[in-house]
Scaffold this active site. Structure first.
Site, PDB file in Angstrom:
ATOM      1  N   LYS A   1       0.904  -1.241   0.030  1.00 33.84           N
ATOM      2  CA  LYS A   1      -0.031  -0.025  -0.005  1.00 33.84           C
ATOM      3  C   LYS A   1       0.715   1.298   0.140  1.00 33.84           C
ATOM      4  CE  LYS A   1      -1.524   1.378   4.093  1.00 33.84           C
ATOM      5  NZ  LYS A   1      -1.189   2.915   4.291  1.00 33.84           N
ATOM      6  N   ASN A   2       1.917   1.359   0.989  1.00 37.39           N
ATOM      7  CA  ASN A   2       2.657   2.392   1.199  1.00 37.39           C
ATOM      8  C   ASN A   2       3.763   2.692  -0.091  1.00 37.39           C
ATOM      9  OD1 ASN A   2       1.117   2.895   3.388  1.00 37.39           O
ATOM     10  ND2 ASN A   2       2.738   2.281   4.631  1.00 37.39           N
TER      11      ASN A   2
ATOM     12  N   ARG B   1      -3.643  10.129   3.218  1.00 35.63           N
ATOM     13  CA  ARG B   1      -2.626  11.227   3.477  1.00 35.63           C
ATOM     14  C   ARG B   1      -2.007  11.502   1.940  1.00 35.63           C
ATOM     15  NH1 ARG B   1      -2.157  13.109   7.753  1.00 35.63           N
ATOM     16  NH2 ARG B   1       0.094  14.105   7.489  1.00 35.63           N
TER      17      ARG B   1
ATOM     18  N   CYS C   1      -4.729   7.482   9.478  1.00 35.18           N
ATOM     19  CA  CYS C   1      -5.189   6.872  10.677  1.00 35.18           C
ATOM     20  C   CYS C   1      -4.917   7.986  11.817  1.00 35.18           C
ATOM     21  CB  CYS C   1      -4.038   5.699  11.029  1.00 35.18           C
ATOM     22  SG  CYS C   1      -4.663   4.284   9.859  1.00 35.18           S
TER      23      CYS C   1
ATOM     24  N   ARG D   1       0.136  14.258  13.240  1.00 31.38           N
ATOM     25  CA  ARG D   1       0.388  14.072  11.634  1.00 31.38           C
ATOM     26  C   ARG D   1       0.436  15.399  10.956  1.00 31.38           C
ATOM     27  NH1 ARG D   1      -1.665   8.587   9.350  1.00 31.38           N
ATOM     28  NH2 ARG D   1       0.297   8.478   8.567  1.00 31.38           N
TER      29      ARG D   1
ATOM     30  N   ASP E   1       4.206   0.200  12.326  1.00 26.58           N
ATOM     31  CA  ASP E   1       3.155  -0.466  11.863  1.00 26.58           C
ATOM     32  C   ASP E   1       3.133  -1.740  12.257  1.00 26.58           C
ATOM     33  OD1 ASP E   1       3.072   1.417   8.571  1.00 26.58           O
ATOM     34  OD2 ASP E   1       2.762   1.992  10.728  1.00 26.58           O
TER      35      ASP E   1
ATOM     36  N   VAL F   1       7.733   6.873  16.980  1.00 21.38           N
ATOM     37  CA  VAL F   1       7.503   7.488  15.846  1.00 21.38           C
ATOM     38  C   VAL F   1       6.115   8.322  15.841  1.00 21.38           C
ATOM     39  CG1 VAL F   1       6.955   7.126  13.166  1.00 21.38           C
ATOM     40  CG2 VAL F   1       8.724   5.750  14.216  1.00 21.38           C
TER      41      VAL F   1
ATOM     42  N   ARG G   1      -8.556  -0.669   3.893  1.00 24.87           N
ATOM     43  CA  ARG G   1      -7.733   0.413   3.281  1.00 24.87           C
ATOM     44  C   ARG G   1      -6.243  -0.028   3.124  1.00 24.87           C
ATOM     45  NH1 ARG G   1      -6.342   4.688   7.060  1.00 24.87           N
ATOM     46  NH2 ARG G   1      -4.842   5.032   5.086  1.00 24.87           N
TER      47      ARG G   1
HETATM   48  C1  EPZ Z   1       3.979   6.592   6.323  1.00 27.58           C
HETATM   49  O1  EPZ Z   1       3.399   7.610   6.706  1.00 27.58           O
HETATM   50  C2  EPZ Z   1       3.137   5.475   6.172  1.00 27.58           C
HETATM   51  N1  EPZ Z   1       2.039   5.730   5.585  1.00 27.58           N
HETATM   52  C3  EPZ Z   1       2.609   5.021   7.586  1.00 27.58           C
HETATM   53  O2  EPZ Z   1       1.661   3.970   7.483  1.00 27.58           O
HETATM   54  C4  EPZ Z   1       3.902   4.706   8.407  1.00 27.58           C
HETATM   55  O3  EPZ Z   1       3.538   4.558   9.535  1.00 27.58           O
HETATM   56  C5  EPZ Z   1       4.920   5.906   8.347  1.00 27.58           C
HETATM   57  O4  EPZ Z   1       5.102   6.424   7.045  1.00 27.58           O
HETATM   58  C6  EPZ Z   1       5.977   5.586   9.039  1.00 27.58           C
HETATM   59  O5  EPZ Z   1       6.951   4.404   8.467  1.00 27.58           O
HETATM   60  C7  EPZ Z   1       1.912   5.594   4.120  1.00 27.58           C
HETATM   61  O6  EPZ Z   1       2.933   5.638   3.413  1.00 27.58           O
HETATM   62  C8  EPZ Z   1       0.599   6.172   3.406  1.00 27.58           C
HETATM   63  P1  EPZ Z   1       6.117  10.105   8.466  1.00 27.58           P
HETATM   64  P2  EPZ Z   1       3.790   9.109   7.037  1.00 27.58           P
HETATM   65  O7  EPZ Z   1       5.853  11.266   7.608  1.00 27.58           O
HETATM   66  O8  EPZ Z   1       4.481   9.428   5.732  1.00 27.58           O
HETATM   67  C9  EPZ Z   1       6.128  13.481  11.878  1.00 27.58           C
HETATM   68  C10 EPZ Z   1      -0.013   2.528   7.710  1.00 27.58           C
HETATM   69  O9  EPZ Z   1      -0.263   1.947   8.728  1.00 27.58           O
HETATM   70  N2  EPZ Z   1       5.869  14.334  10.707  1.00 27.58           N
HETATM   71  O10 EPZ Z   1       7.193   9.154   8.419  1.00 27.58           O
HETATM   72  O11 EPZ Z   1       2.622  10.139   7.080  1.00 27.58           O
HETATM   73  C11 EPZ Z   1       4.798  12.583  12.053  1.00 27.58           C
HETATM   74  O12 EPZ Z   1       3.823  13.099  12.573  1.00 27.58           O
HETATM   75  C12 EPZ Z   1       0.437   3.944   7.915  1.00 27.58           C
HETATM   76  O13 EPZ Z   1       0.194   1.849   6.935  1.00 27.58           O
HETATM   77  C13 EPZ Z   1       6.200  15.837  11.270  1.00 27.58           C
HETATM   78  O14 EPZ Z   1       6.187  16.152  12.424  1.00 27.58           O
HETATM   79  O15 EPZ Z   1       4.909   9.370   8.254  1.00 27.58           O
HETATM   80  C14 EPZ Z   1       5.387  11.522  12.756  1.00 27.58           C
HETATM   81  O16 EPZ Z   1       5.399  11.403  13.895  1.00 27.58           O
HETATM   82  C15 EPZ Z   1       0.375   4.661   9.133  1.00 27.58           C
HETATM   83  N3  EPZ Z   1       5.986  16.716  10.268  1.00 27.58           N
HETATM   84  C16 EPZ Z   1       6.720  11.070  12.040  1.00 27.58           C
HETATM   85  O17 EPZ Z   1       7.399  12.252  11.622  1.00 27.58           O
HETATM   86  C17 EPZ Z   1       5.715  16.494   8.858  1.00 27.58           C
HETATM   87  O18 EPZ Z   1       5.707  17.253   8.106  1.00 27.58           O
HETATM   88  C18 EPZ Z   1       6.780   9.939  11.185  1.00 27.58           C
HETATM   89  O19 EPZ Z   1       5.859  10.369  10.081  1.00 27.58           O
HETATM   90  C19 EPZ Z   1       5.844  15.115   8.535  1.00 27.58           C
HETATM   91  C20 EPZ Z   1       5.979  13.959   9.491  1.00 27.58           C
END
Ligand code: EPZ
Length: 438
Positions: A23-24, A96, A120, A125, A310, A332, A418
């Site tokens: 998915k990702n 997202r 989620c 986020r 995850d 995370v 999803r």
């Molecule tokens: C991706 O989310 C995945 N989703 C998530 O999987 C996964 O948990 C995550 O990466 C971490 O590996 C998709 O790919 C669609 P991040 P993403 O940006 O890109 C903070 C699932 O279950 N952050 O790496 O949204 C954020 O709040 C989903 O399949 C900021 O602060 O994750 C978090 O604490 C859930 N500011 C951390 O970084 C920003 O601008 C990691 O988020 C961006 C992120």
């Protein structure tokens, strides 16, 4: 799709299921097709609702999406055109991914609209890393009551960007923008998840120039033109890890076709330490419960190559059956233990420390936002009525119900669909006892 599943627990899951593309990655590769001047073919695309959402968004921007064969998507971006906020707002719904349309749309249309984002509810986020990166490329970000409008009146140029945290989404944002920006972009503290490396492979097939260096640094040299790709999506390691946990929790034996050892190294270590058994084959991995007590562990979620955030929900269900005290640190996301309330209701002994735990020796640098869950086992699980809160929490409810004594009613199945392709058919194939309610 049915909204409720009624599960009679206590029966080991046995048999073979297949996991397809991640998915990702699949959803991001679909967005990348917008950058090409010719059509792209994506293979091993999972039949999940996040793919449907992105398909509808691409259609709204004039991209023709068809399926020449099962599990394949042909994405034709030749007639890309502007659309309206409310159209995008209505479509973005629970995903997202819409934020990743920015770079490609700025290159194709000079404008991008970002609606309120879904995804989620596992933390605030924020998207500050994304906005800061786009500004560094020369984009102008205008916030309005409708959402965010981004323009690039003077085009986009290469930039030096250092992410405060190796965010997956922000790294993808930079990749999808830098590949056609004027000049070279240097991205420091980048995410290096397998899905990121697979997206880099997709972009390179399109004609991009991207090289990675040690210590999370990625260089991208912008080019004027990209063409379509043909690519088979990397398999979904998160789904594979979830079914592995299901085998352990139900004392079963599941062959997960398509699972790849190299994408699951850290998960497999923890799976073995808890007491699970696995066998790696060319076409997948067999996971089973070898009998005997499960052992408690201490786990810290982390960015790749650490233990993925995850994976913690399904694992925690298994740890409720381990003999002793396990500790899971979520580093995370700031609010990803909400799902444990329902497990409590089913008889699990889990205490969540909202500010983490000082005492425990740590490998992952302590983050302000982290929390810790202390799981004491084994405690027998019993049936209950539970409502799915999010994707991974939802799947963990299914396997808890399958292991529980008695009947459980799991409602609001939508979030599971999803990211878990045909999970009902797979439960059936693995011999689970259940009925569906509309
Ligand atoms: C991706 O989310 C995945 N989703 C998530 O999987 C996964 O948990 C995550 O990466 C971490 O590996 C998709 O790919 C669609 P991040 P993403 O940006 O890109 C903070 C699932 O279950 N952050 O790496 O949204 C954020 O709040 C989903 O399949 C900021 O602060 O994750 C978090 O604490 C859930 N500011 C951390 O970084 C920003 O601008 C990691 O988020 C961006 C992120």
């Amino acid at each position: 799709m049915a909204d409720t599943i009624v599960i009679e627990g206590g029966k080991p899951l046995r048999g073979r299921i297949e996991v397809r593309g991640a998915k990702n990655l699949a959803t991001k590769a679909m967005v990348a097709a917008l950058l090409g001047d010719t059509p792209s073919l994506l293979q091993d695309v999972p039949d999940i609702s996040d793919v449907t959402i992105v398909t509808r968004m691409l259609n709204a921007y004039g991209v023709a999406v068809s399926s020449p064969a099962e599990g394949e998507l042909l994405l034709d971006p030749v007639n890309v055109a502007r659309t309206h906020f409310d159209t995008i707002d209505a479509l973005a719904g629970s995903s997202r991914v819409p934020i990743l349309f920015c770079g490609p749309l700025l290159h194709r249309l000079g404008e991008a609209l970002i609606p309120d984002l879904g995804g989620c509810r596992i933390g605030d986020r924020p998207i500050d890393f994304h906005m800061d990166a786009l500004r560094a490329f020369g984009a102008i970000v205008d916030k309005s009551y409708e959402g965010i409008r981004i323009t690039a009146p003077n085009g986009l140029h290469g930039a030096n960007i250092e992410l405060p945290f190796p965010s997956v989404g922000a790294t993808e944002q930079v990749l999808l923008t830098a590949v056609r920006a004027q000049g070279v972009t240097e991205l420091k503290n980048a995410a290096i998840e397998p899905e990121i490396m697979d997206l880099i492979a997709v972009l390179q097939k399109m004609g991009a120039i991207i090289w990675t260096e040690a210590n999370r640094t990625i260089f991208i040299e912008g080019v004027d033109q990209l063409s379509g790709y043909t690519h088979r999506a990397i398999s979904d390691r998160n789904e594979a890890a979830s079914w592995a946990a299901a085998a352990l929790v139900t004392q079963g034996d599941i062959f997960v076709g398509g699972a790849k050892q190299q994408d699951l190294l850290t998960f497999l270590n923890v799976f073995r330490k808890v007491g699970g058994a696995f066998e790696v084959h060319e076409d997948g991995i067999r996971f089973w419960h070898p009998g005997g007590p499960l052992k408690p562990v201490q786990v810290e979620t982390d960015v790749h190559p650490g233990f993925m955030t995850d994976w913690q929900q399904p694992l925690i269900v298994a740890l409720t059956q381990a003999e002793g005290v396990s500790i899971v640190h979520e580093t995370v996301y700031e609010n990803r233990f909400g799902f444990t309330d329902a497990l409590h209701q089913m008889g699990a002994d889990i205490v969540v420390h909202k500010d983490g735990l000082e005492s425990v020796t740590r490998r992952v640098p302590r983050r302000k936002l982290e929390q810790a869950a202390v799981i004491t086992g084994p405690t027998p699980l019993h049936g209950a009525e539970v409502e799915v809160p999010d994707l991974r929490g939802g799947f963990s409810y299914l396997i808890a119900a399958l292991a529980a004594d008695g009947v459980s009613r799991v409602t609001n199945l939508g979030p599971i669909a999803r990211g878990y392709e045909h999970f009902v058919e797979k439960l059936e194939a693995l011999g689970a006892d259940f009925t569906l309610e509309a």
